[in-house]
Motif scaffolding. Structure first.
Motif, PDB file in Angstrom:
ATOM      1  N   SER A  36       4.669   0.324   6.601  1.00 32.94           N
ATOM      2  CA  SER A  36       3.866   1.442   7.376  1.00 32.94           C
ATOM      3  C   SER A  36       3.004   0.539   8.195  1.00 32.94           C
ATOM      4  N   GLY A  37       2.885   0.829   9.462  1.00 34.46           N
ATOM      5  CA  GLY A  37       2.204   0.104  10.391  1.00 34.46           C
ATOM      6  C   GLY A  37       0.773   0.861  10.748  1.00 34.46           C
ATOM      7  N   GLN A  38       0.449   1.789   9.915  1.00 29.92           N
ATOM      8  CA  GLN A  38      -0.851   2.530   9.968  1.00 29.92           C
ATOM      9  C   GLN A  38      -1.919   1.805   9.219  1.00 29.92           C
ATOM     10  N   THR A  39      -2.286   0.617   9.652  1.00 35.15           N
ATOM     11  CA  THR A  39      -3.250  -0.124   9.071  1.00 35.15           C
ATOM     12  C   THR A  39      -4.810   0.656   8.967  1.00 35.15           C
ATOM     13  N   ALA A  40      -4.895   1.219  10.068  1.00 35.94           N
ATOM     14  CA  ALA A  40      -6.415   1.962  10.169  1.00 35.94           C
ATOM     15  C   ALA A  40      -6.432   3.141   8.876  1.00 35.94           C
ATOM     16  N   ILE A  41      -5.389   3.714   8.952  1.00 32.53           N
ATOM     17  CA  ILE A  41      -5.497   4.843   7.745  1.00 32.53           C
ATOM     18  C   ILE A  41      -5.193   4.177   6.430  1.00 32.53           C
ATOM     19  N   GLU A  42      -4.676   3.339   6.363  1.00 32.29           N
ATOM     20  CA  GLU A  42      -4.734   2.563   5.009  1.00 32.29           C
ATOM     21  C   GLU A  42      -5.931   2.046   4.536  1.00 32.29           C
ATOM     22  N   HIS A  72       6.506  10.110   5.887  1.00 34.38           N
ATOM     23  CA  HIS A  72       6.495   8.522   5.269  1.00 34.38           C
ATOM     24  C   HIS A  72       5.286   7.955   4.954  1.00 34.38           C
ATOM     25  N   LEU A  73       4.240   8.200   5.639  1.00 35.86           N
ATOM     26  CA  LEU A  73       3.033   7.321   5.268  1.00 35.86           C
ATOM     27  C   LEU A  73       2.292   7.962   4.077  1.00 35.86           C
ATOM     28  N   LEU A  74       2.461   9.309   3.691  1.00 37.37           N
ATOM     29  CA  LEU A  74       2.179  10.012   2.532  1.00 37.37           C
ATOM     30  C   LEU A  74       2.761   9.318   1.328  1.00 37.37           C
ATOM     31  N   GLU A  75       4.062   9.096   1.563  1.00 33.70           N
ATOM     32  CA  GLU A  75       4.812   8.573   0.444  1.00 33.70           C
ATOM     33  C   GLU A  75       4.253   7.046   0.276  1.00 33.70           C
ATOM     34  N   HIS A  76       4.237   6.430   1.296  1.00 32.10           N
ATOM     35  CA  HIS A  76       3.694   4.695   1.436  1.00 32.10           C
ATOM     36  C   HIS A  76       2.457   4.911   0.729  1.00 32.10           C
ATOM     37  N   LEU A  77       1.370   5.630   0.788  1.00 30.29           N
ATOM     38  CA  LEU A  77       0.097   5.636   0.201  1.00 30.29           C
ATOM     39  C   LEU A  77       0.031   6.145  -1.314  1.00 30.29           C
TER      40      LEU A  77
END
Length: 415
Positions: A36-42, A72-77
């Motif tokens: 995931s490239g969503q580092t701020a949300i991570e 995709h982000l939900l699954e990653h988190l």
């Protein structure tokens, strides 16, 4: 022959990932491949986990367009949380699981609750592994019986009874586990069982289904923590479906979203966190254009009852949270796109046993979504593999989200 590492068939894993990405339904293999490239949300998610582990329930809401990578982000988190020992549930808002129905949401969360290394739903697994002579069980029982837990007497009574019969009466122990997981329990039989072990017969007053579900949620979260989990995280997908319900059901859904986001589960120190994914145009299309912001509370308060007034206030808070606290997914930059392209190229080659050439894909524009890039690359590699001399070109057509009210959804919720 296939290459194997510790029993893992790499081409099959690669094929599963490619097929999931082709279908737009990210599975574990696809998420592991792309990350995931969503580092701020991570970062916000990690902060939420720290708060929940410390006893402060709360939530995180993020938004993005169709195909932008919300699921995709939900699954990653969720994978990050599972790897850290959390209990994780995945709830997709649907006709069968409307957000405004706490009982159905709890059942979906309980049925899907898992921890790494466990084969059964986490509530059952935690109960089976609970040390009934240990400090954690004693503290759980003391909390459940205290006024601060705000629990109906069914919970401390069944918890005390479970300790007596877990090894002696597996059938009724299973009945208790099913009650904690969402099934009813017969009060006369429960009273008889308590009398047999010398417990006073509790009053066991009746509870409305929504309140019983909320109590089950916080009891289960404390039970999971007593069994060694940091807490319970519930991941909600396709939350935008609430826009297709009637006005009253939307109001209840806004109120439920506010309750989860503010950690209002009743009592203190309940380790529950929620992560919601919603479309990024929901506020504009439903709350503003349909004028839910004014119409929903006005119609509720016109009923002139305390219950309707309380629902109006909670619904207003939910809409305000969607408006002001939705963290938008960042569009993929050139670095992320290059990394994703290279990973997928290698994955496609591994899945089908070939060397994929470079393909054009889509023009890199700010409005193009990650799923569109991914689908274009995969489809073009498929075509070139099957027809080596072919040079595909991909066009994109956007399908707008449908927020029209759907009476069938309300009938399904009522059923």
């Amino acid at each position: 022959m296939t290459s194997r590492d510790s029993g893992v068939d790499r081409p099959i894993v690669a094929r599963r990932a490619i097929e999931a990405l082709r279908a737009g339904v990210p599975n574990r293999d696809a998420v592991a491949a792309l990350g995931s490239g969503q580092t701020a949300i991570e970062d916000r998610f990690q902060a939420l986990c720290e708060d929940v582990a410390g006893g402060s329930a709360g939530g995180l809401l993020f938004g993005g367009g169709f195909g932008s990578g919300k699921s995709h982000l939900l699954e990653h988190l969720a994978r990050l949380a599972l790897d850290a020992g959390w209990t994780v549930s995945r709830v997709v808002i649907s006709k069968e699981t409307p957000l405004h129905d706490p009982a159905k949401v709890f059942r979906a969360a309980a049925d899907s609750a898992l921890r790494v290394g466990q084969a059964r739903p986490a509530i059952i697994e935690a109960s089976a592994g609970l040390d009934l002579d240990g400090r954690a069980y004693a503290e759980l029982l003391r909390w459940a019986a205290s006024s601060g837990s705000e629990l109906n007497e069914r919970f401390p009574a069944t918890l005390a009874l479970f300790a007596h019969i877990r090894e002696r009466d597996a059938a009724y122990a299973e009945t208790i586990l099913r009650f904690w997981s969402g099934d009813p329990i017969a009060v006369p039989e429960l009273r008889r069982r308590l009398w047999e072990i010398g417990e006073q017969r509790p009053a066991l007053p009746p509870l409305a289904a929504p309140e019983l579900a909320r109590q089950r949620m916080r009891f289960a979260a404390r039970l999971l923590a007593a069994a060694g989990s940091p807490g319970w995280l519930v991941f909600f997908d396709e939350v935008e479906l609430i826009g297709r319900y009637s006005l009253l059901q939307r109001a209840k859904s806004y109120a439920e979203l506010a309750r989860w986001m503010r950690g209002d589960h009743g009592g203190r120190g309940v380790p529950i966190g929620a992560v919601f994914a919603i479309t990024d145009d929901f506020e504009a299309e439903v709350i503003s254009r349909r004028n839910d912001r004014d119409t929903v509370p006005a119609k509720l308060r016109a009923r002139d009852t305390p219950e309707a007034a309380a629902l109006a206030t909670a619904a207003e808070l939910g809409m305000r949270i969607i408006d002001r606290e939705t963290h938008l997914l960042s569009p993929p930059d050139d670095v992320e796109l290059k990394q994703a392209y290279n990973r997928l190229r290698g994955l496609h080659g591994q899945a089908f046993g070939w060397q994929p050439p470079d393909v054009a894909g889509l023009e890199r524009l700010g409005a193009t979504r990650m799923r569109q890039y991914v689908r274009a690359w995969i489809n073009e590699w498929d075509l070139v593999r099957l027809y080596p001399g072919y040079r595909p070109e991909t066009e994109v057509l956007d399908v707008p989200t449908d927020y029209r009210e759907d009476p069938d959804l309300e009938r399904a919720a009522s059923d």
